[in-house]
Design a protein around this motif. Structure first.
Motif: not given
Ligand code: NA
Ligand code: NA
Lengths: 636, 311
Positions: A219-224, A233-239, B55-65
């Motif tokens: 699962l982790g490998g597939a996600a990466l 961003a691969i950091a999305a997996v540990p996040l 911060r990690i670059g997965q998202l570029q924007a957000a609508m937040l409170t």
């Protein structure tokens, strides 16, 4: 290691030989660390709740601290599981291989698993690095990132252990290391652009899985691979793993499991079997009734992870055989009954469904799932009993009579254990405690009765010959930490995989497709049953919850299905999945526990599978069975 | 380029619709525009998670409170964490307009561009039993956000009984009696069905729910100036629409709940005075602890300025 390896070793001996020197020191330190962390998790919510009620004060930041203890238990437990070679894997293919073929398969799967762990370590570090500048604090000036650092460190240790345990020879280890380096190099200096590497990389991962790589690497490998091949961003997996593990409701998972481990190691099984035997042993099919009830009771606390078959198989098989049950029927009954109870509170899959579904914005809570599962759970228990009685010996072998004094004595002896569900449910529904506090109280209660009342658990061991049999608290809690760590590892990376699906907007597309193609709720439910039966037979239950539920919830909402009902349908199907080929966990466990070939276990369990399937259909198409109780109790 | 934007706002609500319309305008902005992908319903996690994902670059924007914005810079807390500072939306509008340049500067330093602001109504108290005075809540177990240790500690020190919970646990906890009261906007109380187990609402303007939409500076700066101008224009139009809609929707939500049995208590002047006195007594533990001291003082100064000018 197979699934049986992970679960089985929890109740039998260790997978590897006793280490010496510094490795022994590391082992003891890890065991003590995970034990202290779990015990702190158990005590903190109880103390906080008592202080809140009596002195109107409390421990500053107690919930946040407990949440981060879950992360500590998870990563440490995962590292221990890797150390003991007990990371859950679903393929048992290498167990039928011999010689060089087996060696090659093991080296290949371990090398890939290690390479995936290295990348999870790197991704984990990228995540931690993004957190350092925020200066976030857990409590008392303790930085959040200090705990988060356990993610990359844990994956690094797991990678090293996967490499070390691939073979026992230095030549083998060198070969494994070369292969690991090759996998890493291939990903870093990819010969093709990442988007064209996606399918070949997933293919290699699949091969490694079939050859026995642990579930978390699949699962982790597939996600990466999926995040990487999209340039995301691969950091999305540990996040995502981090945010699941520190979810405020998640501490219930290790804590209820801990209660189950105290029961299992504290000899509750023999006292419970005695109670149900005294109550039902004399009526026709009594042993079947005893089997179903004891299994359901036990599984509701141990999480349906198969501990039931291993803990109770040895106690119940003799009861059935003594009552002249044909061996094949007894085997079928025990295997089938092994997962009864996953619909009863406080079973982990119910909790996990509530957490994951509510993240997908379904209005469903842990309490509602607990109530919703009760009647469907009894339906499946009832059907199991019905089949057990019908398939039992026609003539009563023994002329047992109901013995009031024995029944009273048995109940009296087991009274503290029989009260356990009452403790859990009163704490939860009496408005006294949050789910986490209720689970902590339950674990503490189980700890106290097994250690100080029944004295089956020893506080300290010492490895002397004079030491009486039975595990120590540290051994029991370490085993629990190992299991929880293994499961949280799978859950965390599975949610990373789910995160990719969300990122790629696949749930939205699935809803659009399904609502355009299927126009009837009934047709949808039928399709759901078919798909879930397939999923249940192929995917491990916790991973299935994390990956499939976020896809399912928007579909269910689009077809107007109550999320409680949807959850129970899903879990009932998963319960069937425990018995369904090719990778039903109970099949593997029963084959392991009773030392029978997989194929004969499958044959023995087939009638049970059909009977339970009937139950699942009833649960699916008659929704009040599920929704009546929660709506009755939780209305005002 | 793709701009992935996350929000807790439910799919299909007017907020979502307004964002979709903004996305349509972004797509047609000059020089190729930008492709906005919206993740609703918190599928990207809670607001703290959304900030992490930026911060990690997965998202570029957000609508937040403010809860999420404060993960980027705590200065914004002065808008939403000083109870009963603002008596009306007019006061809130005045103060936040004055403070915007400062917030925007602070966010730029942290690497984010604020595209637009909005607010989503007043937070009120919903309870299982009637309550009108600060004293009435002392016998009630009250919801406090799971991570909000500071608020929890302050409440305990004042003799209140905070129960730290996740927002998703409010409804079942009101049902089982684990908590007796929870703060919420009417819109959220209707959506979360709190009014069932907690059918009493105290109509005080406790704090406004304030929000903002941010985009990662690096992504924003990479866009051509003309594109950015058109996108900003669309964002401001969205902001105006959200302001109008949210105030209407909270009124509609309140009316809908009253129809289903919600009892609204309008505080008397004497009760309001008690609340004001109570809040004054709490301010020292908020200033410099929850809300940065300079921002706290600035809000108070601006409020005085506004009130003096009016009289
Ligand atoms: Na949640
Ligand atoms: Na999700």
């Amino acid at each position: 290691m197979t699934a049986a390896g992970l679960e089985g070793a929890a109740l039998t001996e260790r997978g590897y030989s006793e280490p010496t020197g510094w490795r022994r020191f590391v082992r003891d330190a890890e065991n003590l660390g995970v034990t202290l962390a779990l015990l702190a998790m158990m005590l903190l919510p109880v103390v906080e709740s008592v202080l809140r009620k009596t002195l109107h004060t409390g421990i500053s930041g107690a919930t946040t601290i407990v949440q981060h203890f879950t992360l500590i238990v998870g990563m440490l437990g995962g590292a221990i599981a890797a150390r003991e070679g007990r990371l859950l894997a679903l393929s048992a293919l290498t167990s039928v291989m011999r010689g060089r073929v087996k060696l090659a398969a093991t080296i290949f799967s371990h090398a890939l698993a290690a390479a995936v762990s290295i990348f999870l370590c790197v991704a984990g570090w990228l995540f931690v690095r993004s957190e350092i500048p925020t200066g976030a604090v857990i409590a008392y000036g303790f930085r959040t990132w200090w705990v988060e650092l356990l993610i990359p460190v844990g994956f690094g240790v797991i990678a090293a252990r996967l490499w070390w345990h691939a073979t026992k020879t230095w030549r083998g280890r060198v070969a494994t290391l070369v292969l690991i380096a090759a996998f890493v190099a291939l990903a870093v200096w990819s010969p093709l652009p990442p988007e064209r590497m996606r399918w070949p990389a997933l293919g290699v991962l699949l091969v490694a899985t079939v050859l026995g790589a642990p579930v978390f690497t699949t699962l982790g490998g597939a996600a990466l691979i999926l995040f990487w091949s999209e340039g995301s961003a691969i950091a999305a997996v540990p996040l995502t793993q981090y945010s699941l593990v520190v979810n405020p409701s998640l501490p219930t998972v290790p804590l209820f499991t801990l209660a189950g481990y105290f029961l299992a190691e504290g000899g509750a099984s023999k006292r419970l079997v005695r109670v149900f035997d005294a109550l039902f042993g004399m009526i026709r099919g009594g042993p079947a009734i005893v089997t179903a009830l004891v299994c359901a009771f036990f599984t509701s606390f141990t999480g349906g992870s198969g501990v039931t078959i291993l803990a109770l198989g040895g106690v119940l098989m003799p009861v059935l055989v003594a009552a002249k049950y044909p061996e094949r029927n007894a085997l079928g009954l025990l295997t089938g009954a092994g997962s009864l109870g996953i619909l009863f509170p406080p079973c982990l899959p119910l909790i996990l469904y509530a957490i994951i579904a509510s993240q997908a914005k379904a209005a469903v809570t842990i309490e509602q799932m607990f109530l919703g599962g009760i009647l469907p759970g009894f339906l499946l228990v009832g059907l199991t009993i019905w089949w057990g009685v019908a398939s039992g010996p026609k003539l009563e072998a023994t002329q047992k009579r109901f013995d009031f004094r024995e029944a009273r004595a048995a109940i009296w002896a087991a009274k503290w254990e029989l009260l356990l569900p009452v403790v859990a449910l009163v704490a939860l529904f009496g408005g006294f405690a949050t789910p986490v506090e209720a689970s902590a109280v339950t674990a503490l209660y189980a700890f106290i009765i097994e250690t100080f009342v029944y004295r089956d658990l020893k506080l300290v061991g010492g490895r002397t010959a004079a030491r009486p049999p039975g595990k120590t608290v540290v051994e029991t809690v370490t085993d629990c930490g190992l299991l929880v760590g293994g499961v949280l590892l799978i859950l965390g990376v599975a949610l990373g995989f789910t995160q990719y699906l969300v990122d790629a907007q696949i749930p939205d597309q699935a809803v659009a497709w399904a609502t355009a193609t299927i126009h009837s709720k009934w047709l949808f439910l039928l399709g759901l049953n078919v798909v879930l039966l397939f999923v249940g037979g192929l995917v491990e239950i916790y991973a299935a919850i994390v990956v499939v539920v976020p896809l399912l919830v928007p579909l269910g909402m689009a077809f107007g299905i109550d999320p409680i009902h949807l959850g129970i349908i899903f879990l009932a199907n998963m319960e069937l999945g425990f018995l369904a080929p090719p990778v039903g966990l109970n099949l593997l466990l029963a084959s392991y526990r009773f030392d029978k070939p997989l194929i004969s276990v499958m044959r023995a369990v087939l009638p049970m599978l059909l009977v339970l399937f009937l139950g699942v259909l009833l649960i699916t198409y008659f929704s009040p069975l599920t929704t009546w109780l929660p709506h009755l109790i939780m209305r005002r | 380029p793709k701009v992935k934007l996350a929000t807790l706002v439910p799919k299909g609500t007017s907020y979502h619709q307004i964002l979709l319309e903004m996305g349509e305008k972004w797509r047609h902005a000059p020089e190729g525009g930008a492709h906005l992908i919206i993740y609703t319903d918190g599928t990207m996690g809670g607001e703290a998670d959304m900030v992490r994902r930026m911060r990690i670059g997965q998202l570029q924007a957000a609508m937040l409170t403010v809860g999420g914005l404060a993960e980027i810079d705590p200065s914004v807390k002065c808008l939403q964490n000083i109870p009963m500072a603002f008596r009306s939306f007019a006061e809130l509008d005045y103060v936040s307009a004055k403070l915007r340049p400062l917030f925007e500067k602070k966010f730029l330093e942290k690497g984010y561009v604020i595209l637009f602001w909005g607010d989503a109504g007043w937070v009120r108290f919903f309870s299982r039993e009637p309550a009108a005075r600060p004293e009435d809540f002392k016998k009630m177990k009250m919801f406090v956000g799971a991570g909000d240790t500071q608020t929890s500690d302050i409440m305990k020190s004042l003799g209140y009984q905070p129960v730290p919970l996740e927002a998703m646990d409010i409804l079942p906890s009101l049902q089982t009696g684990l908590i007796d009261a929870a703060p919420s906007t009417p819109f959220y109380a209707l959506a979360g069905q709190f009014y069932g187990p907690a059918p009493y609402m105290l109509k005080i303007n406790w704090v406004p729910l304030v929000g903002g939409t941010v985009i990662v500076k690096k992504v924003w700066d990479a866009l051509p100036a003309e594109t950015r101008a058109a996108m900003l224009q669309a964002a401001h139009e969205a902001s105006d629409q959200i302001k109008v809609r949210s105030r209407v929707e909270n009124d509609e939500a309140l009316a809908a709940m009253v129809k289903r049995g919600l009892q609204v208590h309008e505080p008397t002047p004497a009760e309001l005075a008690e609340w004001a006195q109570f809040c004054e007594s709490v301010y020292p533990s908020i200033r410099g602890h929850i809300v940065p001291a300079d921002m706290f003082d600035e809000v108070m100064r601006l409020l005085k300025e506004y009130r003096d000018a009016k009289h």
